[in-house]
Design a protein around this motif. Structure first.
Motif, PDB file in Angstrom:
ATOM      1  N   ASN A   1     -39.499  30.382  12.672  1.00 37.60           N
ATOM      2  CA  ASN A   1     -38.192  29.846  13.011  1.00 37.60           C
ATOM      3  C   ASN A   1     -37.932  28.451  12.460  1.00 37.60           C
ATOM      4  OD1 ASN A   1     -37.567  32.135  14.514  1.00 37.60           O
ATOM      5  ND2 ASN A   1     -38.559  31.331  16.344  1.00 37.60           N
ATOM      6  N   TYR A   2     -38.953  27.712  12.117  1.00 38.67           N
ATOM      7  CA  TYR A   2     -38.787  26.334  11.692  1.00 38.67           C
ATOM      8  C   TYR A   2     -39.328  26.122  10.283  1.00 38.67           C
ATOM      9  CZ  TYR A   2     -38.327  25.988  16.750  1.00 38.67           C
ATOM     10  OH  TYR A   2     -37.939  26.185  18.047  1.00 38.67           O
ATOM     11  N   GLU A   3     -38.668  25.239   9.556  1.00 40.34           N
ATOM     12  CA  GLU A   3     -39.179  24.875   8.239  1.00 40.34           C
ATOM     13  C   GLU A   3     -40.496  24.128   8.400  1.00 40.34           C
ATOM     14  OE1 GLU A   3     -35.199  23.660   5.849  1.00 40.34           O
ATOM     15  OE2 GLU A   3     -35.514  22.761   7.815  1.00 40.34           O
TER      16      GLU A   3
ATOM     17  N   ALA B   1     -40.379  21.265  11.382  1.00 44.52           N
ATOM     18  CA  ALA B   1     -39.111  20.564  11.630  1.00 44.52           C
ATOM     19  C   ALA B   1     -38.411  21.242  12.809  1.00 44.52           C
ATOM     20  CB  ALA B   1     -38.240  20.617  10.383  1.00 44.52           C
ATOM     21  N   LEU B   2     -38.583  20.706  13.999  1.00 35.73           N
ATOM     22  CA  LEU B   2     -38.019  21.334  15.193  1.00 35.73           C
ATOM     23  C   LEU B   2     -36.533  21.004  15.325  1.00 35.73           C
ATOM     24  CD1 LEU B   2     -40.902  20.860  17.799  1.00 35.73           C
ATOM     25  CD2 LEU B   2     -40.535  22.703  16.143  1.00 35.73           C
TER      26      LEU B   2
ATOM     27  N   HIS C   1     -34.159  20.521   8.492  1.00 36.10           N
ATOM     28  CA  HIS C   1     -33.186  20.581   9.579  1.00 36.10           C
ATOM     29  C   HIS C   1     -33.550  19.619  10.709  1.00 36.10           C
ATOM     30  CE1 HIS C   1     -30.495  23.620   8.111  1.00 36.10           C
ATOM     31  NE2 HIS C   1     -31.518  24.379   7.770  1.00 36.10           N
ATOM     32  N   TYR C   2     -33.361  18.341  10.410  1.00 35.83           N
ATOM     33  CA  TYR C   2     -33.546  17.295  11.420  1.00 35.83           C
ATOM     34  C   TYR C   2     -32.201  16.682  11.786  1.00 35.83           C
ATOM     35  CZ  TYR C   2     -38.640  17.308  10.750  1.00 35.83           C
ATOM     36  OH  TYR C   2     -39.979  17.657  10.707  1.00 35.83           O
ATOM     37  N   GLU C   3     -31.177  17.559  11.940  1.00 35.98           N
ATOM     38  CA  GLU C   3     -29.866  17.046  12.324  1.00 35.98           C
ATOM     39  C   GLU C   3     -29.935  16.384  13.703  1.00 35.98           C
ATOM     40  OE1 GLU C   3     -29.050  20.791   9.853  1.00 35.98           O
ATOM     41  OE2 GLU C   3     -30.483  20.166  11.368  1.00 35.98           O
TER      42      GLU C   3
END
Length: 245
Positions: free
Chosen positions: A22-24, A40-41, A243-245
């Protein structure tokens, strides 16, 4: 130039791979050939795996429409919390990850808010936790009108050294003068969203000061960070947008 950089990273023992799930993920190799995997959570929450050990940075269960299922993850050997804001400090997430042997490191303010056992590191303090060396470094705002968000001396960034691999997790900060003292960084996580952290221009300046081999912009919310790889391509810094938005 790309071929030269690839050869340089190979010589330094740095490798990468795309992860499944689910995570990069990004995988790096330490000086003795062990792997360090970064997941990258979300935002400022990072899961790190090293030699069978679990390391969690600023674990937070929910941010916007993203939910992180920490109950499905292994218990953490180490948890590091930079400061008390809700997108970094989540007591319930910590409780889901912690057991009796978990070593938890926070700043003083988080310790006051947390109802459990933890170690406190203040800016400039160092500790050795098993195979990990950690240094707490300053993280604060400098822009006029923003200093109330992260006042100087309260919050932490962390430098983790794992089998020679030096990882700088900046926390919520701007491009502060103390970054000139941060040296020999392999992997840096630098935040990018005003008014709370850095503008893209400040991040570029910070990256050129620290000179990490690999840079992950993080904590960027709605800030457009897509131009950072192009801006830093001449500096020998491998910029990776996750994806560290």
């Amino acid at each position: 130039m790309k071929k030269i950089l690839t050869c340089l990273f190979a010589a330094l023992g740095l490798t990468t791979a795309c992860g499944q799930g689910n995570y990069e993920t990004d995988v790096f190799t330490t000086k003795s050939g062990k792997t360090v995997t970064f997941h990258a959570l979300v935002h400022a929450s990072i899961r790190i795996q090293y030699d069978g050990q679990e390391i969690q940075i600023d674990p937070v269960r929910k941010l916007g429409n993203k939910v992180i299922d920490y109950a499905a993850m292994p218990k953490a050997d180490y948890i590091f919390v930079t400061h008390e804001h809700g997108d970094h400090f989540d007591k319930e997430a910590i409780k889901l990850l912690a057991n009796k042997s978990t070593q938890l490191v926070m700043n003083k303010r988080c310790e006051e808010m947390y109802d459990g056992k933890c170690a406190v590191l203040q800016n400039g303090q160092k500790a050795t936790l098993g195979a990990i060396k950690v240094e707490a470094v300053p993280a604060y705002n400098t822009t006029e009108g923003h200093t109330q968000f992260h006042p100087k001396g309260r919050d932490n960034g962390y430098i983790l050294t794992i089998d020679g691999l030096r990882i700088y997790i900046a926390g919520d900060t701007e491009d502060i003068p103390e970054m000139q003292d941060i040296k020999d960084i392999d992997i840096a996580f630098l935040p990018c969203n005003q008014p709370y952290t850095m503008t893209p221009a400040q991040l570029v300046k910070a990256a050129r000061t620290i000179k990490p081999k690999v840079l992950f912009p993080y904590h960027y919310g709605q800030t457009d960070v897509s131009g950072l790889p192009e801006q830093l391509k001449g500096d020998g810094i491998d910029v990776r947008i996750r994806h560290y938005e």
